[in-house]
Write a protein that holds these residues in place. Structure first.
Motif, mmCIF file in Angstrom:
data_model
loop_
_atom_site.group_PDB
_atom_site.id
_atom_site.type_symbol
_atom_site.label_atom_id
_atom_site.label_comp_id
_atom_site.label_asym_id
_atom_site.label_seq_id
_atom_site.Cartn_x
_atom_site.Cartn_y
_atom_site.Cartn_z
ATOM 1 N N PHE A 1 0.707 -1.461 -0.440
ATOM 2 C CA PHE A 1 0.254 -0.120 -0.393
ATOM 3 C C PHE A 1 0.979 1.163 -0.271
ATOM 4 N N ILE A 2 0.406 1.952 -0.769
ATOM 5 C CA ILE A 2 1.609 3.202 -0.339
ATOM 6 C C ILE A 2 0.731 4.521 -1.220
ATOM 7 N N ALA A 3 0.960 5.339 0.367
ATOM 8 C CA ALA A 3 -0.411 6.236 0.066
ATOM 9 C C ALA A 3 1.073 7.593 0.287
ATOM 10 N N LEU A 4 1.434 8.880 -1.393
ATOM 11 C CA LEU A 4 1.844 10.085 -1.369
ATOM 12 C C LEU A 4 1.605 11.136 -1.288
ATOM 13 N N VAL A 5 2.040 12.161 -0.065
ATOM 14 C CA VAL A 5 1.105 13.672 0.039
ATOM 15 C C VAL A 5 2.307 14.799 -0.455
ATOM 16 N N ALA A 6 1.290 15.293 -1.249
ATOM 17 C CA ALA A 6 2.285 16.811 -1.121
ATOM 18 C C ALA A 6 1.181 17.627 -0.323
ATOM 19 N N LEU A 7 2.404 17.905 0.402
ATOM 20 C CA LEU A 7 2.479 19.171 2.167
ATOM 21 C C LEU A 7 2.991 20.744 1.750
ATOM 22 N N GLU A 8 1.874 21.533 1.941
ATOM 23 C CA GLU A 8 2.449 22.916 2.065
ATOM 24 C C GLU A 8 2.315 23.458 3.560
ATOM 25 N N GLY A 9 4.105 23.380 3.614
ATOM 26 C CA GLY A 9 4.366 22.788 5.543
ATOM 27 C C GLY A 9 3.385 21.429 5.992
ATOM 28 N N ASP A 10 2.609 21.808 6.856
ATOM 29 C CA ASP A 10 2.434 20.535 7.415
ATOM 30 C C ASP A 10 0.730 20.079 6.643
ATOM 31 N N GLN A 11 0.340 20.602 6.026
ATOM 32 C CA GLN A 11 -0.522 20.686 5.509
ATOM 33 C C GLN A 11 -1.209 19.798 4.368
ATOM 34 N N VAL A 12 -1.668 19.477 4.089
ATOM 35 C CA VAL A 12 -1.854 18.001 3.108
ATOM 36 C C VAL A 12 -2.667 19.011 1.797
ATOM 37 N N VAL A 13 -2.198 18.922 0.701
ATOM 38 C CA VAL A 13 -2.986 19.966 -0.676
ATOM 39 C C VAL A 13 -3.115 18.574 -1.595
ATOM 40 N N ALA A 14 -2.827 17.744 -1.693
ATOM 41 C CA ALA A 14 -2.983 16.713 -2.669
ATOM 42 C C ALA A 14 -2.007 15.101 -1.976
ATOM 43 N N GLY A 15 -2.271 14.772 -3.343
ATOM 44 C CA GLY A 15 -2.296 12.854 -2.593
ATOM 45 C C GLY A 15 -2.482 12.143 -3.987
ATOM 46 N N LEU A 16 -2.064 10.779 -3.772
ATOM 47 C CA LEU A 16 -1.956 9.435 -4.257
ATOM 48 C C LEU A 16 -2.290 8.492 -3.354
ATOM 49 N N VAL A 17 -3.148 7.587 -3.380
ATOM 50 C CA VAL A 17 -2.571 5.780 -2.885
ATOM 51 C C VAL A 17 -2.794 5.007 -4.377
ATOM 52 N N ALA A 18 -2.271 3.942 -4.096
ATOM 53 C CA ALA A 18 -1.626 3.169 -5.002
ATOM 54 C C ALA A 18 -1.270 1.633 -4.445
ATOM 55 N N TYR A 19 -1.611 0.583 -5.381
ATOM 56 C CA TYR A 19 -1.314 -0.570 -5.085
ATOM 57 C C TYR A 19 -0.197 -0.844 -5.840
ATOM 58 N N GLU A 20 0.507 -2.242 -5.295
ATOM 59 C CA GLU A 20 1.571 -2.387 -5.881
ATOM 60 C C GLU A 20 0.437 -4.123 -6.140
ATOM 61 N N LEU A 21 0.371 -4.616 -7.136
ATOM 62 C CA LEU A 21 -0.104 -5.893 -7.222
ATOM 63 C C LEU A 21 1.712 -6.631 -7.854
ATOM 64 N N LYS A 22 1.749 -7.891 -7.158
ATOM 65 C CA LYS A 22 2.486 -8.811 -7.929
ATOM 66 C C LYS A 22 1.936 -9.477 -8.794
ATOM 67 N N LYS A 23 3.043 -9.933 -9.892
ATOM 68 C CA LYS A 23 2.697 -11.127 -11.021
ATOM 69 C C LYS A 23 2.883 -12.146 -11.100
#
Length: 153
Positions: free
Chosen positions: A52-74
């Protein structure tokens, strides 16, 4: 102020909650991302799950954007794919390269997982997303089906 990109882990519950608020606002689905919110223990478990991958874009300590992604093992080869499930940017931060920055921050994470590709879906009516993804990769025309499952929480 500069934008910083951070991969979340179990120590970042508050940022994860801010990310969920961001998604609720951006996707106009506050009930989906705000009501019936999972427990802190559940969110911590997700954030500590290496697939499980959660990435955020921060301005200071505030989330202004983000994404959630999943690894799918083949199974057909010893490799993975990474699926971007959600990517959202608050309206006042759009058109500043933040979504591209999030995807660029995801690339080395995906590479370290052994992924050979990152993939994402976009709705036909979401022209800004389609333009972004067109600029970063190759488009495939596919059909998406939701198959209901009886599930009781």
């Amino acid at each position: 102020m500069a934008i910083n990109y951070v991969q979340l882990n179990g120590d970042h519950l508050e940022w994860m909650k801010q990310l969920m608020d961001c998604f609720g606002t951006v996707f106009e689905e506050p009930e989906n991302y705000g009501h019936k919110r999972p427990t802190d223990a559940y969110l911590t478990e997700r954030l500590n799950d290496p697939s499980f991958i959660a990435l955020v874009a921060l301005e200071g300590d505030q989330v202004v954007a983000g994404l959630v992604a999943y690894e799918l093992k083949k199974f057909e080869q010893a490799r993975s794919e990474v699926y971007i499930y959600d990517l959202g940017v608050y309206e006042r931060f759009r058109r500043q390269g933040i979504a591209t920055g999030l995807i660029n921050a995801l690339k080395p994470i995906a590479k370290n997982m052994g992924a050979w590709v990152i993939f994402v879906q976009a709705d036909y009516v979401d022209e800004p997303a389609i333009k972004l993804y067109d600029s970063l990769g190759e488009k495939e025309e596919v059909l998406h089906f939701d198959i209901p499952v009886q599930w009781k929480p």
